[in-house]
Design a protein around this motif. Structure first.
Motif, PDB file in Angstrom:
ATOM      1  N   GLU A  31       0.697  -1.248   0.124  1.00 52.52           N
ATOM      2  CA  GLU A  31      -0.191   0.070  -0.087  1.00 52.52           C
ATOM      3  C   GLU A  31       1.034   1.038  -0.072  1.00 52.52           C
ATOM      4  O   GLU A  31       1.748   1.445   0.960  1.00 52.52           O
ATOM      5  N   LEU A  32       0.722   2.113  -1.044  1.00 52.77           N
ATOM      6  CA  LEU A  32       1.677   3.360  -1.159  1.00 52.77           C
ATOM      7  C   LEU A  32       0.724   4.514  -0.700  1.00 52.77           C
ATOM      8  O   LEU A  32      -0.422   4.901  -1.470  1.00 52.77           O
ATOM      9  N   TYR A  33       1.375   5.397  -0.059  1.00 50.98           N
ATOM     10  CA  TYR A  33       0.827   6.688   0.216  1.00 50.98           C
ATOM     11  C   TYR A  33       1.642   7.968  -0.232  1.00 50.98           C
ATOM     12  O   TYR A  33       2.842   7.905  -0.084  1.00 50.98           O
ATOM     13  N   LYS A  34       0.968   8.657  -1.274  1.00 55.68           N
ATOM     14  CA  LYS A  34       1.909   9.547  -1.903  1.00 55.68           C
ATOM     15  C   LYS A  34       1.438  11.077  -1.725  1.00 55.68           C
ATOM     16  O   LYS A  34       0.118  11.257  -1.406  1.00 55.68           O
ATOM     17  N   VAL A  35       2.157  12.085  -1.916  1.00 52.79           N
ATOM     18  CA  VAL A  35       1.699  13.424  -1.852  1.00 52.79           C
ATOM     19  C   VAL A  35       2.501  14.236  -3.225  1.00 52.79           C
ATOM     20  O   VAL A  35       3.897  13.522  -3.274  1.00 52.79           O
ATOM     21  N   GLY A  36       1.895  14.731  -4.062  1.00 51.41           N
ATOM     22  CA  GLY A  36       2.443  15.494  -4.901  1.00 51.41           C
ATOM     23  C   GLY A  36       2.939  14.469  -5.908  1.00 51.41           C
ATOM     24  O   GLY A  36       4.219  14.544  -6.768  1.00 51.41           O
ATOM     25  N   GLY A  37       2.525  13.010  -6.054  1.00 52.10           N
ATOM     26  CA  GLY A  37       3.029  11.928  -6.853  1.00 52.10           C
ATOM     27  C   GLY A  37       4.198  11.447  -6.287  1.00 52.10           C
ATOM     28  O   GLY A  37       4.785  10.424  -6.776  1.00 52.10           O
ATOM     29  N   PRO A 112       8.267  20.694  -6.002  1.00 47.88           N
ATOM     30  CA  PRO A 112       8.216  22.363  -6.304  1.00 47.88           C
ATOM     31  C   PRO A 112       7.229  23.016  -5.715  1.00 47.88           C
ATOM     32  O   PRO A 112       6.231  22.415  -5.473  1.00 47.88           O
ATOM     33  N   LYS A 113       7.286  24.402  -5.401  1.00 45.07           N
ATOM     34  CA  LYS A 113       6.222  25.010  -4.800  1.00 45.07           C
ATOM     35  C   LYS A 113       4.948  25.004  -5.432  1.00 45.07           C
ATOM     36  O   LYS A 113       3.772  25.252  -4.744  1.00 45.07           O
ATOM     37  N   SER A 114       4.834  24.925  -6.748  1.00 44.00           N
ATOM     38  CA  SER A 114       3.660  24.909  -7.418  1.00 44.00           C
ATOM     39  C   SER A 114       3.060  23.567  -7.002  1.00 44.00           C
ATOM     40  O   SER A 114       1.744  23.436  -7.338  1.00 44.00           O
TER      41      SER A 114
END
Length: 126
Positions: A31-37, A112-114
């Motif tokens: 199970e993978l948990y991601k933020v911003g990919g 990246p900030k965006s």
């Protein structure tokens, strides 16, 4: 806290953080948990016990491994930047939440900030 409870707490807390996505992979079961990919937490079952794998500051990771028998180098990950937590008597909900938050922030800070989500707020155990 046993391994299943550890995974339950980590899952519930992680999925409540901003912009978190979840992915389930089979063969092997991850199970993978991601933020911003980018991955910040993984869960799997090692033979005999469930684990949560988290990103950690290298200096803090050394201290965590020395202090907690349940925390080891990250399974199947870079041993310097990742830790694995298994169920055990010295882990509690606050520590698990703190580890998840730290992992999340380490990944968000490199985005990246965006692509950064809203700040997750103050550390829940501070």
């Amino acid at each position: 806290m046993d391994g299943q409870e550890l995974q339950k707490v980590a899952n519930e807390y992680a999925t409540g953080l901003p912009d978190v996505t979840f992915e389930h992979r089979v063969g092997p079961n991850w199970e993978l948990y991601k933020v911003g990919g980018k991955v910040f937490m993984l869960m799997t079952d090692l033979p005999g016990h469930p684990v949560v794998i988290l990103k950690a500051d290298p200096d803090e990771a050394v201290g965590l491994r020395e202090r907690y028998a349940e925390i080891t180098a990250g399974y199947h990950m870079d041993k310097k930047h990742w830790i694995a937590a298994a169920g055990g008597s010295s882990l509690d909900e606050n520590l698990v939440r703190e580890l998840v938050t730290d992992s999340y922030r380490l990944v968000v800070d490199k985005l990246p900030k965006s692509r950064r989500p809203v700040d997750p707020g103050p550390d829940p155990v501070a």
